[in-house]
Design a protein around this motif. Structure first.
Motif, PDB file in Angstrom:
ATOM      1  N   ASN A  11       0.695  -1.744   0.414  1.00 40.78           N
ATOM      2  CA  ASN A  11      -0.157  -0.055   0.200  1.00 40.78           C
ATOM      3  C   ASN A  11       0.511   0.840  -0.243  1.00 40.78           C
ATOM      4  O   ASN A  11       0.595   2.394  -0.816  1.00 40.78           O
ATOM      5  CB  ASN A  11      -0.716   0.100   1.332  1.00 40.78           C
ATOM      6  CG  ASN A  11      -2.513  -0.679   0.911  1.00 40.78           C
ATOM      7  OD1 ASN A  11      -2.152  -1.955  -0.010  1.00 40.78           O
ATOM      8  ND2 ASN A  11      -3.337  -0.301   1.610  1.00 40.78           N
TER       9      ASN A  11
ATOM     10  N   GLN B 111      -7.275  11.285  -3.192  1.00 44.48           N
ATOM     11  CA  GLN B 111      -8.667  10.320  -3.324  1.00 44.48           C
ATOM     12  C   GLN B 111      -7.966   8.989  -3.471  1.00 44.48           C
ATOM     13  O   GLN B 111      -8.480   7.927  -2.057  1.00 44.48           O
ATOM     14  CB  GLN B 111      -9.337  10.265  -4.652  1.00 44.48           C
ATOM     15  CG  GLN B 111     -10.705   9.662  -3.693  1.00 44.48           C
ATOM     16  CD  GLN B 111     -11.612   9.901  -2.924  1.00 44.48           C
ATOM     17  OE1 GLN B 111     -11.902  11.088  -2.309  1.00 44.48           O
ATOM     18  NE2 GLN B 111     -12.040   8.460  -1.562  1.00 44.48           N
ATOM     19  N   ARG B 112      -7.265   8.357  -3.923  1.00 44.39           N
ATOM     20  CA  ARG B 112      -6.322   7.032  -4.077  1.00 44.39           C
ATOM     21  C   ARG B 112      -5.918   7.426  -2.736  1.00 44.39           C
ATOM     22  O   ARG B 112      -5.278   6.134  -1.686  1.00 44.39           O
ATOM     23  CB  ARG B 112      -6.178   7.062  -4.952  1.00 44.39           C
ATOM     24  CG  ARG B 112      -4.866   5.243  -5.213  1.00 44.39           C
ATOM     25  CD  ARG B 112      -4.751   5.221  -6.404  1.00 44.39           C
ATOM     26  NE  ARG B 112      -4.441   3.812  -6.500  1.00 44.39           N
ATOM     27  CZ  ARG B 112      -4.502   2.659  -6.537  1.00 44.39           C
ATOM     28  NH1 ARG B 112      -5.863   2.637  -5.787  1.00 44.39           N
ATOM     29  NH2 ARG B 112      -4.080   1.581  -6.142  1.00 44.39           N
TER      30      ARG B 112
ATOM     31  N   ALA C  68      -6.109   8.347   0.342  1.00 45.78           N
ATOM     32  CA  ALA C  68      -7.111   8.574   1.391  1.00 45.78           C
ATOM     33  C   ALA C  68      -6.887   7.219   1.193  1.00 45.78           C
ATOM     34  O   ALA C  68      -7.496   6.421   2.613  1.00 45.78           O
ATOM     35  CB  ALA C  68      -7.899   9.371   1.033  1.00 45.78           C
ATOM     36  N   ASP C  69      -7.777   6.194   0.650  1.00 47.33           N
ATOM     37  CA  ASP C  69      -8.127   5.299   0.295  1.00 47.33           C
ATOM     38  C   ASP C  69      -7.180   3.978   0.768  1.00 47.33           C
ATOM     39  O   ASP C  69      -7.739   3.357   1.480  1.00 47.33           O
ATOM     40  CB  ASP C  69      -8.876   4.970  -0.713  1.00 47.33           C
ATOM     41  CG  ASP C  69     -10.103   5.736  -1.671  1.00 47.33           C
ATOM     42  OD1 ASP C  69     -10.227   6.084  -0.344  1.00 47.33           O
ATOM     43  OD2 ASP C  69     -10.396   6.003  -2.637  1.00 47.33           O
ATOM     44  N   LEU C  70      -6.461   4.309   0.320  1.00 50.58           N
ATOM     45  CA  LEU C  70      -4.987   3.271   0.262  1.00 50.58           C
ATOM     46  C   LEU C  70      -4.557   2.910   1.912  1.00 50.58           C
ATOM     47  O   LEU C  70      -4.378   2.813   2.440  1.00 50.58           O
ATOM     48  CB  LEU C  70      -3.400   3.409  -0.550  1.00 50.58           C
ATOM     49  CG  LEU C  70      -3.990   3.367  -1.879  1.00 50.58           C
ATOM     50  CD1 LEU C  70      -3.023   3.786  -2.980  1.00 50.58           C
ATOM     51  CD2 LEU C  70      -3.823   1.777  -2.386  1.00 50.58           C
TER      52      LEU C  70
ATOM     53  N   ALA D 276      -6.334   4.528   4.756  1.00 50.90           N
ATOM     54  CA  ALA D 276      -7.468   4.043   5.196  1.00 50.90           C
ATOM     55  C   ALA D 276      -7.202   2.258   4.854  1.00 50.90           C
ATOM     56  O   ALA D 276      -7.368   1.629   6.216  1.00 50.90           O
ATOM     57  CB  ALA D 276      -8.839   5.072   4.556  1.00 50.90           C
ATOM     58  N   ALA D 277      -6.944   2.071   4.160  1.00 55.93           N
ATOM     59  CA  ALA D 277      -7.089   0.301   4.546  1.00 55.93           C
ATOM     60  C   ALA D 277      -6.125  -0.070   4.664  1.00 55.93           C
ATOM     61  O   ALA D 277      -6.038  -1.216   5.325  1.00 55.93           O
ATOM     62  CB  ALA D 277      -7.277  -0.153   2.769  1.00 55.93           C
TER      63      ALA D 277
ATOM     64  N   ASP E  47      -7.357  -0.542   8.147  1.00 59.25           N
ATOM     65  CA  ASP E  47      -7.784  -1.503   8.751  1.00 59.25           C
ATOM     66  C   ASP E  47      -7.804  -2.537   8.652  1.00 59.25           C
ATOM     67  O   ASP E  47      -8.095  -3.350   9.081  1.00 59.25           O
ATOM     68  CB  ASP E  47      -9.157  -1.421   7.777  1.00 59.25           C
ATOM     69  CG  ASP E  47      -9.530   0.030   7.320  1.00 59.25           C
ATOM     70  OD1 ASP E  47     -10.189   0.696   8.506  1.00 59.25           O
ATOM     71  OD2 ASP E  47     -10.514   0.097   6.433  1.00 59.25           O
TER      72      ASP E  47
ATOM     73  N   GLN F  11      -1.670   9.876   5.067  1.00 65.94           N
ATOM     74  CA  GLN F  11      -3.428  10.327   5.121  1.00 65.94           C
ATOM     75  C   GLN F  11      -3.524  11.319   5.990  1.00 65.94           C
ATOM     76  O   GLN F  11      -4.927  12.016   5.316  1.00 65.94           O
ATOM     77  CB  GLN F  11      -4.434   9.405   6.323  1.00 65.94           C
ATOM     78  CG  GLN F  11      -5.685   8.689   6.704  1.00 65.94           C
ATOM     79  CD  GLN F  11      -5.944   8.157   7.491  1.00 65.94           C
ATOM     80  OE1 GLN F  11      -5.546   7.583   8.685  1.00 65.94           O
ATOM     81  NE2 GLN F  11      -7.364   7.549   7.521  1.00 65.94           N
TER      82      GLN F  11
ATOM     83  N   ASP G  34      -8.747  12.933  10.791  1.00 66.78           N
ATOM     84  CA  ASP G  34      -9.392  12.212  11.302  1.00 66.78           C
ATOM     85  C   ASP G  34      -9.625  12.611  12.981  1.00 66.78           C
ATOM     86  O   ASP G  34      -8.464  12.812  13.735  1.00 66.78           O
ATOM     87  CB  ASP G  34      -8.321  10.959  11.313  1.00 66.78           C
ATOM     88  CG  ASP G  34      -8.423   9.855  11.796  1.00 66.78           C
ATOM     89  OD1 ASP G  34     -10.006   9.580  12.620  1.00 66.78           O
ATOM     90  OD2 ASP G  34      -8.780   8.479  10.988  1.00 66.78           O
TER      91      ASP G  34
END
Length: 543
Positions: free
Chosen positions: A50, A64-65, A67-69, A71-72, A75, A89, A101
């Motif tokens: 990641n 946006q990618r 942020a998504d990566l 967050a993943a 998680d 992030q 956050d």
């Protein structure tokens, strides 16, 4: 000058092996996965992958990618995460104009051990970079466990006190970052307003002439505007100012490679790697350039070095596996696919590709197992059905091959080759009507499909429909004048009509293309015998 953008660049990988801040471990609680456990080792490899993707997304301005990566990765609940992940992030939140956050402050914890990475030679430089990040809106509140922004700023452990601002240039640079021109330029770029982005980056450069990030971002905008000459000038300046930053070199080299300047791109990589020989990302980019230039052995060397630098990166292993496979090194390809699966790259596509390698190695059981795993992972992966059908056909199991080819056709009803392959299996089962229907379906989709034309012609001839067989074979020859097999087969059609003159002409044409064509040799012998038999028959019955 050290600024916000320089701090952001640290997430490109320099801290990937550091532990996350103590508060992050505490926040994760007992439910987090220890990094030393078996599951933790696998999750750490996923997170590392990641981080590689985050670096690429950031280079492209795709927050946006990012942020998504990020967050993943969080998680995964891995107890220890790289600090660069939290910075990524936070930076994405600022770029996307989102609040920080709420789970915890996204601090970056520097330590006295970190100076020297990414151009930071002194601990004070790290501290100043973090403070500027805070001023620009990033969620950075502590450095080395010390809160920033207080009236009296303590120094980092073991470091000298903060030096005063560095004169007028330093003040203008701080104002440029604080004013947000760089961030606004990035947002304009993301929204497709490249002209406005270039203007904002020009403002950054005018206020901070040594801003490598300003030049780099403006170069990207110029590329989008079609101003290649200006882009090259800015890329060169960014490389000069951003010494040691591989992502700048990598993008500039990609730009030159895409424009056919392979030697120039390779020279950029060589110059950078002479100083930074273990930069995996740049090694990978040079490997890709060498592949494009046909330097496969050198490319494989680069992949080997990159994998040694980041042994748990499944993407690097997969790229090398593809290169091995494309150049006939099937055993090495299979080994790399296996390593990629173990490193977290367990996808349907990887099983499919390893299945191809196993098939090439004659390991049919392993090939079937991988194709089956690929289908289980992605029931819509059409090529996996084709691969397994190929193995079943090789093993003489037409029923199973037909079942897989039918599934393939259901997914791809316009796949002419699938109809041809299924027709061949119907022939093996003596289901000639179904075979004929499939050949015709393939030709409805692709009227010039030579395999379908020849296959149908053979069936027509076997069923005594010589006129239809002749039409199909003539269509093949009209598309490929060097098809010896088609000439030989048409010769046999003429022979069936007892027209040896035309038959021998076709047999001779087949032998001109392929001197050893067995069907043509037998056909000429058959015609000679037919002519002799006809002559003897005539003598017997008289005039």
């Amino acid at each position: 000058m050290k600024g916000l953008v320089a701090l952001g660049l640290l997430m490109a990988g320099a801290w990937a092996t550091m532990a996350s801040p103590a508060w992050a471990d505490a926040a994760a609680g007992a439910a987090c996965v220890p990094p030393g456990s078996q599951q933790g080792v696998l999750l750490a490899k996923v997170v590392d992958g990641n981080m590689d993707e985050i670096a690429k997304a950031r280079e492209q301005g795709d927050y946006q990618r990012v942020a998504d990566l990020a967050a993943a990765a969080r998680d995964t609940r891995l107890c220890t995460l790289p600090p660069a992940l939290y910075l990524a992030q936070a930076e994405a939140m600022v770029a996307l104009q989102r609040p920080c956050d709420a789970r915890e402050p996204l601090d970056v914890y520097f330590s006295s051990a970190t100076p020297g990475v990414e151009g930071y030679d002194k601990a004070e430089d790290l501290f100043e970079a973090a403070r500027r990040a805070r001023d620009a809106g990033l969620c950075v509140q502590h450095v080395g466990g010390v809160a920033i922004g207080e009236p009296s700023q303590p120094a980092l452990p073991g470091a000298a006190s903060m030096p005063p601002p560095g004169g007028d240039d330093e003040g203008r640079a701080r104002d440029a970052y604080r004013g947000g021109e760089l961030r606004e330029g990035q947002m304009a770029y993301q929204s497709g307003n490249y002209g406005r982005a270039a203007e904002l980056f020009t403002t950054v450069i005018s206020q901070a002439p040594d801003s490598f990030e300003g030049y780099f971002r403006r170069a990207q905008a110029y590329v989008r505007l079609g101003r290649d000459a200006d882009a090259v000038a800015d890329y060169k300046r960014a490389v000069e100012l951003g010494t040691g930053r591989g992502y700048i070199v990598a993008e500039f080299a990609r730009f030159m490679k895409d424009r056919g300047k392979l030697e120039y791109a390779n020279a950029l990589y060589n110059q950078y790697l002479a100083r930074n020989p273990a930069d995996a990302e740049v090694l990978i980019e040079r490997a890709r350039t060498r592949v494009k230039a046909g330097l496969v052995d050198l490319a494989l060397e680069d992949y080997g070095k990159a994998i040694a630098a980041k042994p748990g990166n499944p993407n690097f292993l997969l790229e090398r596996a593809h290169l091995y496979h494309d150049n006939g090194h099937f055993a090495e390809a299979a080994d790399d696919y296996t390593a990629a699966i173990a490193a977290g790259g367990d996808t349907a596509d990887v099983h499919y590709r390893r299945g191809l390698a196993y098939y090439a190695l004659g390991r049919m059981d392993d090939a079937v197992a991988d194709f089956t795993a690929a289908i289980k992972g992605d029931p819509k992966l059409a090529e996996a059905y084709r691969g397994r059908a190929t193995v079943y056909a090789y093993r003489g199991n037409p029923a199973k091959a037909i079942a897989d080819l039918t599934a393939l056709i259901d997914l791809r009803p316009e796949d002419a080759a699938a109809y041809v392959d299924r027709a061949e299996q119907y022939k093996r089962q003596q289901d000639l009507a179904l075979a004929l229907a499939d050949y015709t379906s393939a030709l409805d989709i692709d009227p010039g499909n030579l395999d379908a034309l020849k296959g149908r012609a053979i069936l027509y001839r076997e069923q005594g429909e010589y006129g239809k067989a002749l039409d199909d074979l003539t269509a093949v020859i009209n598309r490929d004048y060097a098809d010896a097999d088609a000439y030989a087969r048409r010769g046999w059609v003429y022979y069936n009509w007892r027209d040896c003159k035309r038959a021998v002409e076709d047999f001779d044409r087949a032998l001109m293309v392929d001197k050893g064509n067995r069907q043509a040799v037998l056909g000429k012998q058959a015609c000679e015998q037919l002519v002799l038999d006809q002559a003897n028959q005539a003598k017997k019955h008289g005039p």
